[in-house]
Design a protein around this motif. Structure first.
Motif, mmCIF file in Angstrom:
data_model
loop_
_atom_site.group_PDB
_atom_site.id
_atom_site.type_symbol
_atom_site.label_atom_id
_atom_site.label_comp_id
_atom_site.label_asym_id
_atom_site.label_seq_id
_atom_site.Cartn_x
_atom_site.Cartn_y
_atom_site.Cartn_z
ATOM 1 N N GLU A 126 0.833 -1.207 0.000
ATOM 2 C CA GLU A 126 0.000 0.000 0.000
ATOM 3 C C GLU A 126 0.869 1.259 0.000
ATOM 4 N N LYS A 127 1.985 1.189 0.691
ATOM 5 C CA LYS A 127 2.870 2.338 0.792
ATOM 6 C C LYS A 127 3.923 2.279 -0.315
ATOM 7 N N PRO A 128 4.351 3.425 -0.817
ATOM 8 C CA PRO A 128 5.279 3.441 -1.955
ATOM 9 C C PRO A 128 6.654 2.886 -1.602
ATOM 10 N N VAL A 129 7.256 2.235 -2.584
ATOM 11 C CA VAL A 129 8.595 1.664 -2.451
ATOM 12 C C VAL A 129 9.528 2.398 -3.407
ATOM 13 N N ILE A 130 10.594 2.968 -2.872
ATOM 14 C CA ILE A 130 11.597 3.657 -3.680
ATOM 15 C C ILE A 130 12.874 2.835 -3.620
ATOM 16 N N CYS A 131 13.408 2.480 -4.769
ATOM 17 C CA CYS A 131 14.551 1.581 -4.864
ATOM 18 C C CYS A 131 15.801 2.350 -5.290
ATOM 19 N N LYS A 132 16.935 2.005 -4.691
ATOM 20 C CA LYS A 132 18.229 2.572 -5.062
ATOM 21 C C LYS A 132 19.098 1.474 -5.658
ATOM 22 N N VAL A 133 19.617 1.713 -6.851
ATOM 23 C CA VAL A 133 20.466 0.724 -7.527
ATOM 24 C C VAL A 133 21.855 1.306 -7.751
ATOM 25 N N HIS A 134 22.854 0.575 -7.291
ATOM 26 C CA HIS A 134 24.246 0.909 -7.576
ATOM 27 C C HIS A 134 24.930 -0.359 -8.084
ATOM 28 N N GLY A 135 25.993 -0.195 -8.822
ATOM 29 C CA GLY A 135 26.760 -1.350 -9.266
ATOM 30 C C GLY A 135 26.044 -2.143 -10.346
ATOM 31 N N TYR A 136 25.324 -3.160 -9.941
ATOM 32 C CA TYR A 136 24.653 -4.042 -10.893
ATOM 33 C C TYR A 136 23.262 -4.420 -10.390
ATOM 34 N N CYS A 137 22.372 -4.538 -11.324
ATOM 35 C CA CYS A 137 21.013 -5.017 -11.060
ATOM 36 C C CYS A 137 20.616 -5.816 -12.301
ATOM 37 N N VAL A 138 20.865 -7.106 -12.267
ATOM 38 C CA VAL A 138 20.664 -7.931 -13.448
ATOM 39 C C VAL A 138 19.854 -9.169 -13.094
ATOM 40 N N ALA A 139 19.323 -9.809 -14.157
ATOM 41 C CA ALA A 139 18.579 -11.064 -14.024
ATOM 42 C C ALA A 139 17.467 -10.897 -12.989
ATOM 43 N N PRO A 229 0.868 12.587 3.631
ATOM 44 C CA PRO A 229 0.140 11.721 4.567
ATOM 45 C C PRO A 229 0.040 10.302 4.003
ATOM 46 N N VAL A 230 0.009 9.319 4.872
ATOM 47 C CA VAL A 230 -0.076 7.932 4.434
ATOM 48 C C VAL A 230 -1.314 7.710 3.576
ATOM 49 N N ASN A 231 -2.446 8.299 3.983
ATOM 50 C CA ASN A 231 -3.678 8.045 3.214
ATOM 51 C C ASN A 231 -3.555 8.548 1.775
ATOM 52 N N GLN A 232 -2.918 9.691 1.584
ATOM 53 C CA GLN A 232 -2.726 10.214 0.232
ATOM 54 C C GLN A 232 -1.793 9.301 -0.578
ATOM 55 N N LEU A 233 -0.714 8.844 0.047
ATOM 56 C CA LEU A 233 0.232 7.975 -0.645
ATOM 57 C C LEU A 233 -0.422 6.675 -1.087
ATOM 58 N N VAL A 234 -1.212 6.093 -0.197
ATOM 59 C CA VAL A 234 -1.891 4.832 -0.522
ATOM 60 C C VAL A 234 -2.846 5.035 -1.688
ATOM 61 N N MET A 235 -3.626 6.110 -1.663
ATOM 62 C CA MET A 235 -4.595 6.342 -2.737
ATOM 63 C C MET A 235 -3.909 6.629 -4.071
#
Length: 304
Positions: A126-139, A229-235
């Motif tokens: 429900e809550k947003p996920v922000i991902c950080k990639v360094h080096g390699y992200c494969v397969a 707010p959490v409610n805004q992010l979820v919606m």
């Protein structure tokens, strides 16, 4: 939440942080990792103090895909998995991958589908996920990155799905949804990888940054998202995700997961596995990728 062996979890200042924590193996994916990710996502979703989830990896890169060496070792051990005789039992998996066996595609699907469900906990969160990639992200590492909502990547990082060449099919199947059919085909029909800068240019990543500025850019975006707010992010997340659902994501993932099993049981797939058994998975991957000039961290990117 159960004891964590493949990731770490921490929550403070409105942000829950899930960090892949198998740096000695390039944060290689085991059957345990997707389950632990899903458990952490659930914990973050139920914590009223958490507004956003940060996903990252310890060590030299985000994730190098499935830990094939650890998988082969588990198959060779005379022990049962968490449920003896189940699709997750290493001995069942090993027998189902033997070239001379009568391959059961449904047993294979049951095993891999649980990994897909673990990765997709990031998408369904429900809550947003922000991902950080360094080096390699494969397969298989791309499954986690592309299941995230936003992606901040180092300019010089490697992002792609080389197993499209042999022994793999994207199970979460988000490539076409993220960058369109034509660009997805450009990558999956070659197994080529993008640089982080190219990933941002193609719309696969939210933004890219010089390696020395990656943490700063990532934290700035995290802090900005977590202000809502959490409610805004979820919606807002539910609203935008409906577009992907309407495009038939679930059906595509079912097909991609079945196809992944098939790729491991073709003539070429068995040849790859035999070569790996003889010389190790690293050598088999090297022989697969060197003709394309992009083995390891060399020669990748699609822009001349």
């Amino acid at each position: 939440m159960q004891e964590l062996n493949t990731v770490t979890y921490d929550a403070a200042d409105r942000i829950a942080r899930i960090t892949l924590n198998r740096p000695k193996s390039g944060n290689g994916i085991t059957l345990e990792m997707p389950k632990e990710i899903a458990a952490c996502v659930e914990r973050a979703n139920l914590d009223p103090a958490v507004h956003a989830i940060a996903l990252a990896g310890n060590g030299t890169g985000f994730c190098g895909g499935y830990d094939l060496a650890a998988t082969a070792e588990a198959w060779s051990e005379d022990r049962a998995g968490e449920a003896e005789g189940s699709p997750l039992d290493p001995q069942v998996i090993a027998r189902n991958h033997a070239p001379q066996s009568n391959w059961d595609p449904v047993t294979d699907f049951q095993m891999m589908w649980r990994n897909v469900r673990g990765f997709m906990s990031l998408f369904h969160s429900e809550k947003p996920v922000i991902c950080k990639v360094h080096g390699y992200c494969v397969a298989g590492g791309t499954d986690m990155a592309l299941c995230s909502d936003l992606l901040v990547i180092a300019d010089d990082a490697k992002l792609g799905y080389p197993p499209a060449r042999v022994w793999g099919s994207p199970t979460t199947a988000l490539w076409a949804h993220r960058i369109g059919v034509m660009r997805a085909k450009r990558l999956l029909l070659t197994g080529d990888s993008l640089t982080g800068a190219e990933a941002a240019e193609w719309g696969l990543a939210t933004e890219s940054a010089a390696p020395e500025h990656l943490d700063q850019r990532f934290e700035a975006l995290l802090e900005r998202v977590a202000r809502l707010p959490v409610n805004q992010l979820v919606m807002m997340k539910l609203l935008t995700n409906q577009v992907v659902y309407a495009q038939g994501l679930h059906a595509t993932q079912l097909l991609g997961t079945f196809f992944d099993g098939i790729t491991r049981h073709t003539e070429e797939g068995h040849a790859f596995a035999r070569r790996a058994a003889e010389s190790g998975f690293k050598e088999a991957v090297r022989e697969r990728d060197e003709p394309f000039g992009d083995f390891g961290m060399q020669g990748f990117g699609v822009t001349a």
